[in-house]
Motif scaffolding. Structure first.
Motif, PDB file in Angstrom:
ATOM      1  N   GLN A  73      40.879  39.856  24.356  1.00 19.24           N
ATOM      2  CA  GLN A  73      39.547  39.310  24.772  1.00 19.24           C
ATOM      3  C   GLN A  73      39.224  39.603  26.330  1.00 19.24           C
ATOM      4  N   VAL A  74      40.072  39.535  27.038  1.00 14.90           N
ATOM      5  CA  VAL A  74      39.893  39.714  28.477  1.00 14.90           C
ATOM      6  C   VAL A  74      39.351  41.333  28.712  1.00 14.90           C
ATOM      7  N   LEU A  75      40.381  42.053  28.152  1.00 11.48           N
ATOM      8  CA  LEU A  75      39.958  43.638  28.225  1.00 11.48           C
ATOM      9  C   LEU A  75      38.488  43.907  27.818  1.00 11.48           C
ATOM     10  N   LYS A  76      38.267  43.140  26.530  1.00 13.36           N
ATOM     11  CA  LYS A  76      36.965  43.533  25.981  1.00 13.36           C
ATOM     12  C   LYS A  76      35.741  43.249  27.006  1.00 13.36           C
ATOM     13  N   ARG A  77      36.002  41.944  27.719  1.00 11.37           N
ATOM     14  CA  ARG A  77      34.946  41.660  28.647  1.00 11.37           C
ATOM     15  C   ARG A  77      34.904  42.429  30.004  1.00 11.37           C
ATOM     16  N   LEU A  78      36.317  42.659  30.447  1.00  6.41           N
ATOM     17  CA  LEU A  78      36.254  43.451  31.755  1.00  6.41           C
ATOM     18  C   LEU A  78      35.933  44.896  31.687  1.00  6.41           C
ATOM     19  N   GLU A  79      36.115  45.513  30.674  1.00  2.00           N
ATOM     20  CA  GLU A  79      36.143  46.826  30.504  1.00  2.00           C
ATOM     21  C   GLU A  79      34.981  47.515  30.909  1.00  2.00           C
ATOM     22  N   SER A  80      33.906  46.923  30.723  1.00  2.00           N
ATOM     23  CA  SER A  80      32.579  47.356  31.012  1.00  2.00           C
ATOM     24  C   SER A  80      32.120  47.140  32.335  1.00  2.00           C
ATOM     25  N   ASP A  81      32.664  46.020  32.823  1.00  2.00           N
ATOM     26  CA  ASP A  81      32.129  45.763  34.535  1.00  2.00           C
ATOM     27  C   ASP A  81      32.517  46.733  35.459  1.00  2.00           C
ATOM     28  N   ALA A  82      31.670  46.756  36.287  1.00  2.00           N
ATOM     29  CA  ALA A  82      31.462  47.956  37.175  1.00  2.00           C
ATOM     30  C   ALA A  82      32.583  47.767  38.092  1.00  2.00           C
ATOM     31  N   HIS A  83      33.379  48.791  38.587  1.00  2.00           N
ATOM     32  CA  HIS A  83      34.525  48.920  39.581  1.00  2.00           C
ATOM     33  C   HIS A  83      35.643  47.938  39.083  1.00  2.00           C
ATOM     34  N   VAL A  84      35.951  47.863  37.800  1.00  2.00           N
ATOM     35  CA  VAL A  84      36.975  47.106  37.318  1.00  2.00           C
ATOM     36  C   VAL A  84      37.800  47.912  36.566  1.00  2.00           C
ATOM     37  N   ASP A  85      39.228  47.721  36.948  1.00  2.31           N
ATOM     38  CA  ASP A  85      40.381  48.407  36.136  1.00  2.31           C
ATOM     39  C   ASP A  85      41.037  47.164  35.437  1.00  2.31           C
ATOM     40  N   VAL A  86      41.514  47.581  34.391  1.00  2.00           N
ATOM     41  CA  VAL A  86      42.380  46.563  33.622  1.00  2.00           C
ATOM     42  C   VAL A  86      43.541  47.151  32.955  1.00  2.00           C
ATOM     43  N   ASP A  87      44.733  46.716  33.151  1.00  2.00           N
ATOM     44  CA  ASP A  87      45.881  47.161  32.441  1.00  2.00           C
ATOM     45  C   ASP A  87      46.381  45.904  31.998  1.00  2.00           C
ATOM     46  N   VAL A  88      46.811  46.404  30.573  1.00  2.00           N
ATOM     47  CA  VAL A  88      47.254  45.259  29.744  1.00  2.00           C
ATOM     48  C   VAL A  88      48.955  45.746  29.595  1.00  2.00           C
ATOM     49  N   TRP A  89      49.737  44.677  30.128  1.00  2.00           N
ATOM     50  CA  TRP A  89      51.165  45.203  30.001  1.00  2.00           C
ATOM     51  C   TRP A  89      51.724  44.608  28.798  1.00  2.00           C
ATOM     52  N   THR A  90      52.700  45.526  27.982  1.00  2.00           N
ATOM     53  CA  THR A  90      53.104  44.929  26.721  1.00  2.00           C
ATOM     54  C   THR A  90      54.655  44.560  27.193  1.00  2.00           C
ATOM     55  N   GLU A  91      55.506  44.119  26.488  1.00  2.00           N
ATOM     56  CA  GLU A  91      56.811  43.708  26.547  1.00  2.00           C
ATOM     57  C   GLU A  91      57.690  44.962  27.170  1.00  2.00           C
ATOM     58  N   THR A  92      57.327  45.891  26.685  1.00  2.00           N
ATOM     59  CA  THR A  92      58.231  47.148  27.218  1.00  2.00           C
ATOM     60  C   THR A  92      58.134  47.071  28.660  1.00  2.00           C
ATOM     61  N   ARG A  93      56.831  47.186  29.014  1.00  2.00           N
ATOM     62  CA  ARG A  93      56.400  47.269  30.585  1.00  2.00           C
ATOM     63  C   ARG A  93      56.796  46.116  31.521  1.00  2.00           C
ATOM     64  N   ILE A  94      56.621  44.995  30.760  1.00  2.00           N
ATOM     65  CA  ILE A  94      57.098  43.623  31.296  1.00  2.00           C
ATOM     66  C   ILE A  94      58.665  43.821  31.747  1.00  2.00           C
ATOM     67  N   LYS A  95      59.531  44.103  30.579  1.00  2.00           N
ATOM     68  CA  LYS A  95      60.879  44.489  30.904  1.00  2.00           C
ATOM     69  C   LYS A  95      61.281  45.329  32.079  1.00  2.00           C
ATOM     70  N   GLN A  96      60.391  46.399  31.951  1.00  2.00           N
ATOM     71  CA  GLN A  96      60.529  47.375  33.022  1.00  2.00           C
ATOM     72  C   GLN A  96      60.472  46.940  34.337  1.00  2.00           C
ATOM     73  N   GLU A  97      59.410  46.157  34.650  1.00  2.00           N
ATOM     74  CA  GLU A  97      59.074  45.601  35.854  1.00  2.00           C
ATOM     75  C   GLU A  97      59.883  44.323  36.245  1.00  2.00           C
ATOM     76  N   ARG A  98      60.847  43.904  35.423  1.00  2.00           N
ATOM     77  CA  ARG A  98      61.898  42.700  35.621  1.00  2.00           C
ATOM     78  C   ARG A  98      60.808  41.500  35.895  1.00  2.00           C
ATOM     79  N   LEU A  99      60.045  41.191  34.983  1.00  2.00           N
ATOM     80  CA  LEU A  99      59.376  39.886  35.041  1.00  2.00           C
ATOM     81  C   LEU A  99      60.219  38.773  34.196  1.00  2.00           C
ATOM     82  N   GLY A 100      61.398  38.411  34.791  1.00  2.00           N
ATOM     83  CA  GLY A 100      62.408  37.530  33.926  1.00  2.00           C
ATOM     84  C   GLY A 100      61.938  36.320  33.767  1.00  2.00           C
ATOM     85  N   GLY A 101      61.054  35.572  34.567  1.00  2.00           N
ATOM     86  CA  GLY A 101      60.625  34.118  34.098  1.00  2.00           C
ATOM     87  C   GLY A 101      59.738  34.388  33.132  1.00  2.00           C
ATOM     88  N   LEU A 102      58.796  35.287  33.056  1.00  2.00           N
ATOM     89  CA  LEU A 102      57.625  35.498  31.849  1.00  2.00           C
ATOM     90  C   LEU A 102      58.514  35.868  30.648  1.00  2.00           C
TER      91      LEU A 102
END
Ligand code: BES
Ligand code: MN
Ligand code: ZN
Length: 501
Positions: free
Chosen positions: A201-230
């Motif tokens: 839903q966030v991606l859907k709203r923001l993707e058409s907003d000007a000068h906005v980039d949105v990245d959605v991290w899946t669990e694979t990425r979250i593990k790669q980035e070592r977000l142990g709390g999350l």
């Protein structure tokens, strides 16, 4: 029902089912602005309402008090109090809301006496915000009815005044639309709004907003980035965890002031193995308020083209009791390498925010703001109307409180008591995730978060109390409030302005 705001003329406005006229209280009763049409809704509109008449009609001195006049076959006329001055913004919000409620599902017009209002842009913005926020209804999505702003003046409004009114209509519309969008997400049942769906839903709203980039991290990425709390909070849920990383940068490389926002996105908080009571879970679909708020604020920054850089980070997860759930006593390693002993799995917000703040620091912003429905203790201390604000410097506190005064969202500065650092000392890790039972719970949570801010200018908003309301009042509707979104927008606006000076 939701409404849209638009500018219209006295002739168009007067034809709508409800026509609203602001009145100002003074010692003799109520004054009606000179510029309001002499006849509305088939009735002659006087220039003053005596004390006696007001008393008989139930029009009181307080702002947003109304009297409703109906003549057969004509528009309903509403006199609405804006208090004892034409310049109190909160009163315009309350008046806009009161009129929207009087109009029910129908369209309404509001006459704005430009000759007596010092700052028509801000007054109109407040009026529109109040009307549109009060018109939010989770069950009804259609937006067929409107809120017409009708500027009037004893002489023709100047081009400048006209432009200011237009700006107010646009700003109020953009802000209220974003806040109502956030409220809708917050009110959505957790069964329909998993972390994955929230990110979508966030991606859907923001993707058409000007000068906005949105990245959605899946669990694979979250593990790669070592977000142990999350990861630790999410591992008891069948729903996969997400993190939304959004940026707004209208002028890359121009050195615009940079604000990082971090929002708690727990789509449902059961407490995990330190499980809540049934009662304690009832409102826990709203535990992603911080995430919705920061994404709404970023969206507004883009839609108003504010000359400021915004990075918004929202860890999104569900705190459940599945067989892989984190156990009390487990130790999690956060993105920045620090370790946290989880003694209560229900103190999950700080675990995911620790990762979020670590990421925010890496983006090298000038200021970091985090928003979270973090502790029941906050609600005990300050109730439903006031958010807890923790700030790293006095100067930033002043700036943020100024933004809060403009938005009407009340904040109270709380102390980051160094002596209470001892409350979160752990025998096995750098810190533990709970403080002393029944003692300064909102403060110990803030102290934990502070450790992940790298001593940068930082504002922490604990909004567990004002994040929702149990009955409609003023311009708030029962349920989600998206509290602090408008204050953050005011803050971003001020940051953008001060950069140009
Ligand atoms: N999401 C809750 C805080 C909350 C409570 C928000 C009520 C809105 C209304 C948070 O995750 C939580 O459960 N906090 C615990 C912390 C405690 C275990 C140290 C709390 O406040 O009880
Ligand atoms: Mn919790
Ligand atoms: Zn929570």
């Amino acid at each position: 029902m939701s409404r849209t705001a638009r500018l219209s003329t006295p002739i168009e406005g007067a034809q709508l089912p409800t026509v609203c006229v602001p009145v100002v209280f003074d010692d003799d009763g109520y004054v009606i602005p000179q510029s309001v049409p002499i006849v509305l809704g088939g009735q002659k509109i006087p220039r003053a309402l005596s004390k006696d008449w007001c008393a008989r009609q139930g029009l009181k001195a307080e702002p947003a008090s109304v009297v409703v006049l109906r003549a057969l076959g004509e528009s309903t006329v509403v006199f609405v109090s804006v208090g004892n001055t034409y310049s109190n913004l909160e009163n315009y919000r309350l008046a806009g809301a009161a009129c929207a409620r009087c109009a029910g599902e129908g369209s309404l017009a509001f006459f704005v006496p430009t000759e007596v209002i010092e700052n028509p842009r801000d007054a109109v913005q407040a009026l529109v915000e109040g009307a549109l926020l009060a018109s939010y209804n989770y069950k009804k999505l259609d937006s067929s009815s409107s809120f017409d702003v009708v500027p009037v003046g004893v002489s023709l409004p100047s081009v400048q005044t006209h432009n200011e009114v237009v700006e107010g209509v646009v700003r109020g519309g953009v802000v209220a639309d974003a806040v109502n969008w956030a409220k809708r997400l917050i009110d959505t049942p957790a069964g329909d709004l998993s972390p994955r769906e929230l990110a979508k839903q966030v991606l859907k709203r923001l993707e058409s907003d000007a000068h906005v980039d949105v990245d959605v991290w899946t669990e694979t990425r979250i593990k790669q980035e070592r977000l142990g709390g999350l990861l630790g909070v999410g591992q008891g849920s069948a729903q996969p965890t997400r993190l939304v990383y959004a940026t707004y940068d209208p002028e890359p490389g121009a050195g615009l002031p940079h604000v990082a926002l971090v929002g708690k996105g727990v789509t449902f908080d059961s407490g995990g193995l330190s499980i809540k009571t049934g009662e304690g879970m009832m409102a826990m679909k709203t535990d992603m308020t911080g995430a919705a708020v920061v994404m709404a604020a970023l969206s507004v920054a883009s839609r108003l083209e504010l000359p400021v850089r915004v990075t918004a980070i929202a860890p999104m997860t569900e705190n459940m009791t599945g067989e892989s759930a984190t156990r009390p006593g487990d130790v999690l390693t956060i993105r920045n390498g620090m370790t946290i002993e989880v003694l209560n799995t229900d103190a999950e917000g700080r675990l995911i925010l620790a990762d979020g703040l670590s990421l925010a620091v890496e983006a090298d912003p000038d200021t970091i703001i985090d928003v979270a429905t973090l502790t029941g203790a906050q609600a005990v201390a300050l109730g439903d109307e006031v958010g807890a604000m923790y700030v790293s410097t006095d100067e930033l506190a002043d700036d943020f409180l100024a933004a809060s005064r403009r938005s009407g969202e009340l904040l109270w500065r709380m102390p980051l008591v160094a002596k209470y650092e001892s409350h979160i000392e752990s025998d096995v890790a750098d810190m533990k995730n709970i403080g002393k039972a029944g003692r300064a719970g909102s403060i110990s949570a803030a102290l934990l978060l502070q450790r992940f801010t790298d001593s940068r200018p930082w504002v922490h908003l604990d909004i567990a109390g004002p994040g929702r309301c149990d009955a409609s009042r003023g311009y708030l509707t029962k349920g989600a409030t998206a509290f602090s979104a408008r204050t953050i927008v005011e803050f971003l606006t001020a940051v953008a302005q001060s950069n140009g000076d």
